[in-house]
Motif scaffolding. Structure first.
Motif, PDB file in Angstrom:
ATOM      1  N   ALA A 192       0.842  -1.205   0.000  1.00 20.42           N
ATOM      2  CA  ALA A 192       0.000   0.000   0.000  1.00 20.42           C
ATOM      3  C   ALA A 192       0.875   1.251   0.000  1.00 20.42           C
ATOM      4  CB  ALA A 192      -0.922  -0.007   1.216  1.00 20.42           C
TER       5      ALA A 192
ATOM      6  N   LEU B 130      -5.640   3.419   1.746  1.00 24.07           N
ATOM      7  CA  LEU B 130      -5.728   2.450   0.653  1.00 24.07           C
ATOM      8  C   LEU B 130      -6.298   1.126   1.150  1.00 24.07           C
ATOM      9  CD1 LEU B 130      -3.607   4.536  -0.473  1.00 24.07           C
ATOM     10  CD2 LEU B 130      -2.702   2.617  -1.800  1.00 24.07           C
ATOM     11  N   LEU B 131      -5.926   0.764   2.389  1.00 18.46           N
ATOM     12  CA  LEU B 131      -6.416  -0.500   2.943  1.00 18.46           C
ATOM     13  C   LEU B 131      -7.903  -0.382   3.277  1.00 18.46           C
ATOM     14  CD1 LEU B 131      -3.455  -1.516   5.283  1.00 18.46           C
ATOM     15  CD2 LEU B 131      -3.847  -2.102   2.887  1.00 18.46           C
TER      16      LEU B 131
ATOM     17  N   TRP C 187      -9.166 -10.705   6.554  1.00 16.88           N
ATOM     18  CA  TRP C 187      -9.214  -9.269   6.348  1.00 16.88           C
ATOM     19  C   TRP C 187     -10.329  -8.670   7.166  1.00 16.88           C
ATOM     20  CZ3 TRP C 187      -5.433  -6.604   4.425  1.00 16.88           C
ATOM     21  CH2 TRP C 187      -5.627  -5.245   4.095  1.00 16.88           C
TER      22      TRP C 187
ATOM     23  N   ASP D 224      -3.892   4.204  -5.832  1.00 16.30           N
ATOM     24  CA  ASP D 224      -4.641   3.986  -4.577  1.00 16.30           C
ATOM     25  C   ASP D 224      -5.783   2.989  -4.748  1.00 16.30           C
ATOM     26  OD1 ASP D 224      -6.407   5.375  -6.085  1.00 16.30           O
ATOM     27  OD2 ASP D 224      -6.766   6.988  -4.645  1.00 16.30           O
ATOM     28  N   ARG D 225      -5.790   2.258  -5.861  1.00  9.33           N
ATOM     29  CA  ARG D 225      -6.871   1.298  -6.125  1.00  9.33           C
ATOM     30  C   ARG D 225      -6.357  -0.106  -5.844  1.00  9.33           C
ATOM     31  NH1 ARG D 225     -10.083   3.807  -9.723  1.00  9.33           N
ATOM     32  NH2 ARG D 225      -8.844   5.613  -9.124  1.00  9.33           N
ATOM     33  N   MET D 226      -6.559  -0.620  -4.622  1.00  9.13           N
ATOM     34  CA  MET D 226      -6.065  -1.951  -4.265  1.00  9.13           C
ATOM     35  C   MET D 226      -7.200  -2.960  -4.177  1.00  9.13           C
ATOM     36  SD  MET D 226      -4.082  -3.226  -0.776  1.00  9.13           S
ATOM     37  CE  MET D 226      -2.391  -2.750  -1.156  1.00  9.13           C
ATOM     38  N   ARG D 227      -6.957  -4.160  -4.727  1.00 12.95           N
ATOM     39  CA  ARG D 227      -7.903  -5.262  -4.572  1.00 12.95           C
ATOM     40  C   ARG D 227      -7.144  -6.432  -3.968  1.00 12.95           C
ATOM     41  NH1 ARG D 227     -11.314  -4.651 -10.306  1.00 12.95           N
ATOM     42  NH2 ARG D 227     -11.988  -2.513  -9.870  1.00 12.95           N
ATOM     43  N   ILE D 228      -7.769  -7.138  -3.045  1.00 14.54           N
ATOM     44  CA  ILE D 228      -7.105  -8.224  -2.329  1.00 14.54           C
ATOM     45  C   ILE D 228      -7.921  -9.499  -2.495  1.00 14.54           C
ATOM     46  CG2 ILE D 228      -6.158  -8.967  -0.127  1.00 14.54           C
ATOM     47  CD1 ILE D 228      -6.252  -6.032   0.774  1.00 14.54           C
TER      48      ILE D 228
ATOM     49  N   ALA E  23      -9.631  -0.757   0.129  1.00 15.73           N
ATOM     50  CA  ALA E  23      -9.289  -1.958  -0.654  1.00 15.73           C
ATOM     51  C   ALA E  23     -10.523  -2.839  -0.837  1.00 15.73           C
ATOM     52  CB  ALA E  23      -8.186  -2.734   0.041  1.00 15.73           C
ATOM     53  N   GLN E  24     -10.652  -3.429  -2.033  1.00 15.07           N
ATOM     54  CA  GLN E  24     -11.779  -4.306  -2.320  1.00 15.07           C
ATOM     55  C   GLN E  24     -11.365  -5.746  -2.063  1.00 15.07           C
ATOM     56  OE1 GLN E  24     -12.204  -2.844  -6.340  1.00 15.07           O
ATOM     57  NE2 GLN E  24     -14.019  -1.653  -5.794  1.00 15.07           N
TER      58      GLN E  24
END
Lengths: 250, 250
Positions: free
Chosen positions: A28, A63-64, A48, A37-41, A67-68
């Motif tokens: 991140a 960002l977290l 999570w 800033d577009r995070m996917r996990i 996060a998607q």
């Protein structure tokens, strides 16, 4: 999965089955250093939200929060038009291979023409599985010392972010060769692949047993490599449906 | 301070007054990832050798064994013809400012012409002092998110190493993996199209009559637009054959 329209389009960074929360947090920070800033996990090993990730992300915690979280890769890529897979080892799969610079330039070009782009990063230990890569449109290979390739997850994300920021300078407003084409989405390709796999399974196509896995992988890889339009996908669905009707007719 | 002449000339990475041993070890790993192995360490806060550095450097420990310990910056740069100073904040000092890419290209050019080049990295906390930068010939400024510039020492070293390797021209250009691909010939695509058209005709896919021509055209067009390999074509033939066998089985 869709980002609010008012957000500027940038590549989504997709962490596939990440293991250590610390690495998710460090990724991140690496992203935000270069404005990503577009995070996917996808299916994080330790669940999570992850306190270790939050602790490590200091300064990039937002960002977290944003996060998607996704159950699997197809869901994470459902709204994406073009997906890059980062990999250290070269694979047998036939895919275009981009350098980080070429990949982020291509990403900027596609995004400028209205497409959604994602970049996949695999688990720390082993990286992306071939099944993951078979779902991507292209591979990004980072040039490293062949005698010592030890980039960690956050370092790999850092290099992509760095090249993304560099690409902002040299983006031309150039359109894709087939501008205006109604390309099939990742989700539509996924459904097509599943439809064919299911019907071919029933028909006995996947044989002999010891080849089933690689046959399915090659088929997946072919679909994701093809520049398919919505119309192509509909036609391919129709072709298979008709073959089944034909079979059942008498 | 002079490197054995038989060694290929590469930039020396000079860590100026580094604080944490862990960061020195991480910097060594970052260097070796991109083939840089010439480390110089100026007045490390915790003395030298540093067990924490060794522990963190796993795999790149040799760089620490070979690292040149220097009392001050002038000694560390004594044999260098051109010195770059990395800095986040812009300074009042009048110096040429290079991007990482331009700096490593310039470094490669100077080294090719027989010069010795060094790149300075400051202490984790505050970075290089103006006194340090005043001794450098040029500044390297990394483009980062102005709202979040948190590159650590090893990450900054990593980016310079990455650009150094890129400057070598080692970088696999875009789409190398597609280069050796065994593409299907026009004739093979033609046979594939004919095979599908014939079978789909039999199965009753082309319907209603007034749409037959355009349906066949779209199908032809799809096959010819796809980047199909010989293997893809064989798989597609096999899929159709199997659907027919399935139909005829009972």
């Amino acid at each position: 999965m869709t980002d609010p329209v008012e957000l500027p389009q940038i590549p989504a960074i997709v962490l596939v089955r990440p293991q250590m929360g610390e690495n998710i947090g460090a990724a991140a920070r690496a992203m935000w250093n270069f404005g990503l800033d577009r995070m996917r996990i996808v299916a994080p090993r330790d669940g999570w939200p992850n306190p270790a990730a939050v602790a490590m992300a200091s300064g990039a915690g937002r960002l977290l929060d944003k996060a998607q979280l996704c159950d699997d890769l197809p869901v994470a890529c459902a709204d994406c038009d073009y997906v890059f897979a980062t990999t250290a080892r070269s694979r047998d799969l036939i895919k275009p291979v981009f350098s980080p610079e070429a990949a982020m330039t291509e990403a900027a070009r596609r995004i400028a023409s209205g497409q959604r782009v994602a970049v996949l990063f695999g688990p720390e230990r082993a990286g992306l599985e071939n099944e993951d890569i078979a779902r991507a449109n292209a591979i990004i290979s980072v040039p490293v010392n062949p005698h010592f390739a030890s980039l960690n997850l956050a370092q790999c994300v850092l290099l992509m972010g760095y090249e993304w920021m560099r690409a902002q300078g040299n983006v031309t407003a150039q359109q894709t060769q087939m501008a205006g084409t109604d390309w099939a989405s990742g989700q539509e390709i996924e459904h097509l692949a599943a439809h064919y796999e299911e019907r071919l399974e029933t028909s006995g196509f996947f044989f002999p047993d010891h080849k089933v896995a690689s046959m399915k992988l090659n088929l997946r890889n072919m679909w994701s490599r093809m520049p398919l339009t919505r119309a192509d996908v509909q036609m391919l669905h129709g072709m298979m449906r008709q073959m089944v009707r034909w079979k059942e007719r008498d």
